[in-house]
Design a protein around this motif. Structure first.
Motif, mmCIF file in Angstrom:
data_model
loop_
_atom_site.group_PDB
_atom_site.id
_atom_site.type_symbol
_atom_site.label_atom_id
_atom_site.label_comp_id
_atom_site.label_asym_id
_atom_site.label_seq_id
_atom_site.Cartn_x
_atom_site.Cartn_y
_atom_site.Cartn_z
ATOM 1 N N GLU A 160 1.024 -0.968 0.233
ATOM 2 C CA GLU A 160 0.000 0.239 0.191
ATOM 3 C C GLU A 160 0.573 1.365 -0.157
ATOM 4 N N PRO A 161 0.110 2.463 -0.523
ATOM 5 C CA PRO A 161 1.374 3.704 -0.207
ATOM 6 C C PRO A 161 1.359 4.121 0.594
ATOM 7 N N PHE A 162 2.003 5.442 1.005
ATOM 8 C CA PHE A 162 2.163 5.761 2.228
ATOM 9 C C PHE A 162 1.147 6.852 1.979
ATOM 10 N N THR A 163 0.697 7.845 3.080
ATOM 11 C CA THR A 163 0.131 8.778 3.053
ATOM 12 C C THR A 163 1.103 9.981 2.393
ATOM 13 N N GLY A 164 0.351 10.881 1.316
ATOM 14 C CA GLY A 164 0.924 11.376 0.818
ATOM 15 C C GLY A 164 0.810 11.170 -1.225
ATOM 16 N N ILE A 165 1.392 11.922 -2.289
ATOM 17 C CA ILE A 165 1.010 11.350 -3.285
ATOM 18 C C ILE A 165 2.100 10.467 -4.315
ATOM 19 N N GLY A 166 2.354 9.472 -4.698
ATOM 20 C CA GLY A 166 3.733 8.858 -4.507
ATOM 21 C C GLY A 166 3.957 9.904 -5.935
ATOM 22 N N LYS A 167 5.072 8.378 -6.861
ATOM 23 C CA LYS A 167 5.962 9.077 -8.426
ATOM 24 C C LYS A 167 5.187 9.337 -9.348
ATOM 25 N N ASN A 168 5.701 9.752 -9.921
ATOM 26 C CA ASN A 168 4.660 9.984 -11.487
ATOM 27 C C ASN A 168 3.445 10.219 -11.384
ATOM 28 N N CYS A 169 2.653 11.050 -10.716
ATOM 29 C CA CYS A 169 1.420 10.930 -11.065
ATOM 30 C C CYS A 169 0.939 12.196 -11.278
ATOM 31 N N GLN A 170 0.181 11.796 -12.714
ATOM 32 C CA GLN A 170 -0.567 13.485 -13.016
ATOM 33 C C GLN A 170 -2.094 13.657 -12.085
ATOM 34 N N ILE A 221 -1.975 8.137 -1.749
ATOM 35 C CA ILE A 221 -1.787 7.620 -3.528
ATOM 36 C C ILE A 221 -0.914 7.079 -4.164
ATOM 37 N N GLY A 222 -1.043 5.714 -4.782
ATOM 38 C CA GLY A 222 0.476 5.681 -4.671
ATOM 39 C C GLY A 222 1.272 6.402 -6.053
ATOM 40 N N ASP A 223 1.776 5.009 -6.909
ATOM 41 C CA ASP A 223 2.339 6.407 -8.352
ATOM 42 C C ASP A 223 2.055 5.560 -9.685
ATOM 43 N N ASN A 224 2.728 6.584 -10.129
ATOM 44 C CA ASN A 224 1.815 6.226 -11.427
ATOM 45 C C ASN A 224 0.364 6.599 -11.475
ATOM 46 N N VAL A 225 0.143 7.139 -10.996
ATOM 47 C CA VAL A 225 -1.941 7.050 -11.245
ATOM 48 C C VAL A 225 -2.219 8.423 -11.436
ATOM 49 N N LYS A 226 -3.061 8.666 -12.180
ATOM 50 C CA LYS A 226 -4.099 9.242 -13.339
ATOM 51 C C LYS A 226 -5.325 9.793 -12.746
ATOM 52 N N ILE A 227 -5.392 11.137 -12.620
ATOM 53 C CA ILE A 227 -6.181 11.028 -11.908
ATOM 54 C C ILE A 227 -7.204 12.372 -12.400
ATOM 55 N N ASN A 228 -8.447 12.825 -13.501
ATOM 56 C CA ASN A 228 -9.138 13.168 -14.023
ATOM 57 C C ASN A 228 -7.823 14.203 -15.469
ATOM 58 N N VAL A 229 -7.123 13.517 -15.486
ATOM 59 C CA VAL A 229 -5.706 13.537 -16.777
ATOM 60 C C VAL A 229 -7.405 12.645 -17.804
ATOM 61 N N SER A 230 -7.008 11.746 -18.132
ATOM 62 C CA SER A 230 -7.553 11.053 -19.439
ATOM 63 C C SER A 230 -9.096 11.166 -20.002
ATOM 64 N N ALA A 246 -8.176 8.162 1.757
ATOM 65 C CA ALA A 246 -8.640 6.902 0.977
ATOM 66 C C ALA A 246 -7.477 6.461 0.209
ATOM 67 N N VAL A 247 -7.223 4.864 -0.206
ATOM 68 C CA VAL A 247 -6.173 4.433 -0.483
ATOM 69 C C VAL A 247 -6.135 4.145 -1.876
ATOM 70 N N ILE A 248 -5.187 4.741 -3.134
ATOM 71 C CA ILE A 248 -5.621 4.842 -4.059
ATOM 72 C C ILE A 248 -4.395 4.055 -4.645
ATOM 73 N N PRO A 249 -4.017 2.987 -5.140
ATOM 74 C CA PRO A 249 -3.419 1.712 -5.151
ATOM 75 C C PRO A 249 -2.585 2.540 -6.690
ATOM 76 N N SER A 250 -1.448 2.135 -6.860
ATOM 77 C CA SER A 250 -0.076 2.341 -7.914
ATOM 78 C C SER A 250 -0.970 1.789 -9.020
ATOM 79 N N GLY A 251 -1.113 3.054 -10.362
ATOM 80 C CA GLY A 251 -1.376 2.519 -11.598
ATOM 81 C C GLY A 251 -2.852 2.656 -11.913
ATOM 82 N N THR A 252 -3.327 3.139 -10.554
ATOM 83 C CA THR A 252 -5.178 3.288 -10.608
ATOM 84 C C THR A 252 -5.038 4.778 -11.493
ATOM 85 N N GLU A 253 -6.142 4.723 -12.801
ATOM 86 C CA GLU A 253 -6.688 5.603 -13.372
ATOM 87 C C GLU A 253 -7.928 6.357 -13.181
ATOM 88 N N ILE A 254 -8.283 7.382 -12.880
ATOM 89 C CA ILE A 254 -9.680 7.674 -12.594
ATOM 90 C C ILE A 254 -10.227 8.537 -13.807
#
Length: 431
Positions: free
Chosen positions: A367-377, A389-398, A423-431
């Motif tokens: 699971e990700p740590f508190t905050g925002i991980g790497k390479n998120c948009q 929020i984990g690594d490589n997460v995309k939210i409202n950009v696709s 909330a816990v948003i796993p790495s690689g999630t796209e919203i």
């Protein structure tokens, strides 16, 4: 009140109901306790207006999810014992006279007269807990006393389109309120309700109508008379008490021409926060003369290891590493990792830093740590407190479109994505 006697003013801030229009930000907290501007709470706005105006006897009326609000008030507002000032929360309570919830703004005040009377006020100022503005309440009070009115209603000028969303006042040349209309329909002819030329002053030409701001001054005896007796069945100031008082009491309009915004919906809340990132924002939080007060957290300064920052606010205690921020508001204790891009994001931050043992447990579970991980948009998004929020997460950009409402770990409103508190948003999630 005798001539030349200083008024004894009691300020009452209405905390609102369930705050459904601000859901899910109000799922675990009352509306006044929602974070604002990175480091503040919404309730800090009316409280600061009171304090900066010299009014330090303040009651805050609330009934839903008040624990967070209680904690914030206790940690933030402590006057010295010689000033006589206080900020006290009055949550709905059962008594021998009243056994139910607050049923409206007027009902909330009526049920607390027993507390108010101990202060022997000559005047009450009624304020809303979900508006963004800076008003000199002392000038408001002075105008009320000078007018000889029983009630004064703070008003703001609006155009015809916006008038349909407010209670509209008809006034005479001397700012006396003659009629009140609740949210006139767009196709209704209200041209006779335009502000008289003698009362316009420097108001913009396109703003021809006066809308109630939900901010009032009552003489103390007038307040009791309006809420008790035959009126005891009425529960709301704007819809019932004030319209009934017109023609019976002397009611004046106090025209406020400064910045004022109702932040009771997700969209208005988002827009008001993002507007703070403007080069010269209409709502000035950098005034040394009239500061916005809040909880003194004694946090370290933010550490910016490397970043590209454009028109953004960063609060204290953040750790930001190789990040791009554009028109974003970053709250206290926010941690944002390498390569992440935030555009039009309100990140409320966290109530704590992860301990080493917590990080180890999260890592074991993937699971990700508190905050925002790497390479998120992330774009056009509100991230509530303590989100992970984990690594490589995309939210409202696709380009994904969501109906307004609940979607599990997030909520959608007017194209704005809201990530829930904790909330816990796993790495690689796209919203």
């Amino acid at each position: 009140m005798k001539a030349n006697e200083e008024p004894r003013v009691l300020a009452i801030i209405l905390g609102g109901g369930k705050g459904t229009r601000l859901y899910p930000l109000t799922k675990e907290r009352s509306k006044p306790a929602v974070s604002f501007g990175g480091k503040y709470r919404i309730v800090d706005i009316p409280l600061s207006n009171c304090i900066n105006s010299g009014y330090k006897k303040i009651y805050l009326l609330t009934q839903f999810n008040s624990a967070s609000l209680h904690l914030h008030i206790t940690n933030s507002y402590n006057f010295d014992r010689f000033s006589g000032g206080f900020v006290e929360i009055l949550a709905a309570e059962q008594t021998l006279e009243h056994s139910g919830w607050y049923e409206g703004t007027a009902d909330a005040v009526r049920k607390n007269f027993i507390h108010f009377k101990t202060q022997k006020p000559t005047h009450y100022i009624i304020l809303s807990g979900d508006q963004l503005y800076k008003m000199d309440l002392k000038a408001f009070m002075d105008a009320h006393i000078k007018s000889g009115s029983d009630i004064t209603i703070a008003t703001t000028a609006v155009n015809r389109h916006d008038a349909s969303g407010f209670g509209i006042m008809k006034i005479d040349n001397e700012n006396r309120v003659k009629e009140f209309m609740e949210k006139p329909k767009a196709d209704l002819d209200i041209s006779s309700w335009k502000i008289p030329e003698e009362a316009r002053g420097t108001l913009p030409a396109e703003k021809e109508y006066l809308a109630s701001m939900g901010i009032y001054i009552f003489n103390a005896d007038t307040m009791e008379e309006c809420l008790n007796g035959d009126n005891s069945k009425y529960t709301d100031f704007g819809k019932e008490i004030l319209p009934l008082a017109i023609g019976k009491k002397k009611i004046s309009s106090y025209v406020f021409d400064g910045y004022w915004e109702d932040i009771g919906t997700i969209k208005s809340f988002y827009d008001a926060n993002i507007a703070l990132t403007d080069v010269c924002p209409e709502f000035d939080i950098y005034s040394g003369e009239k500061p916005i007060y809040t909880h003194m957290r004694n946090l370290p300064p933010s550490k910016i290891n490397k970043a590209t920052i454009n028109s953004s606010l960063t609060s204290e205690g953040c750790i930001i590493t190789d990040v791009s921020l554009n028109k974003s508001v970053v709250g206290v204790r926010s941690i944002i990792e390498n390569g992440t891009v935030l555009d039009g994001v309100i990140m409320m931050g966290a109530d704590y830093y992860d301990t080493e043992s917590e990080k180890e447990n999260y890592a074991k579970k993937g699971e990700p740590f508190t905050g925002i991980g790497k390479n998120c948009q992330i774009s056009k998004c509100i991230i509530d407190k303590n989100a992970r929020i984990g690594d490589n997460v995309k939210i409202n950009v696709s380009g994904n479109k969501y109906e307004d409402g609940d979607h599990g770990s997030f909520y959608s409103a007017d194209g704005i994505i809201v990530i829930r508190k904790g909330a816990v948003i796993p790495s690689g999630t796209e919203i």
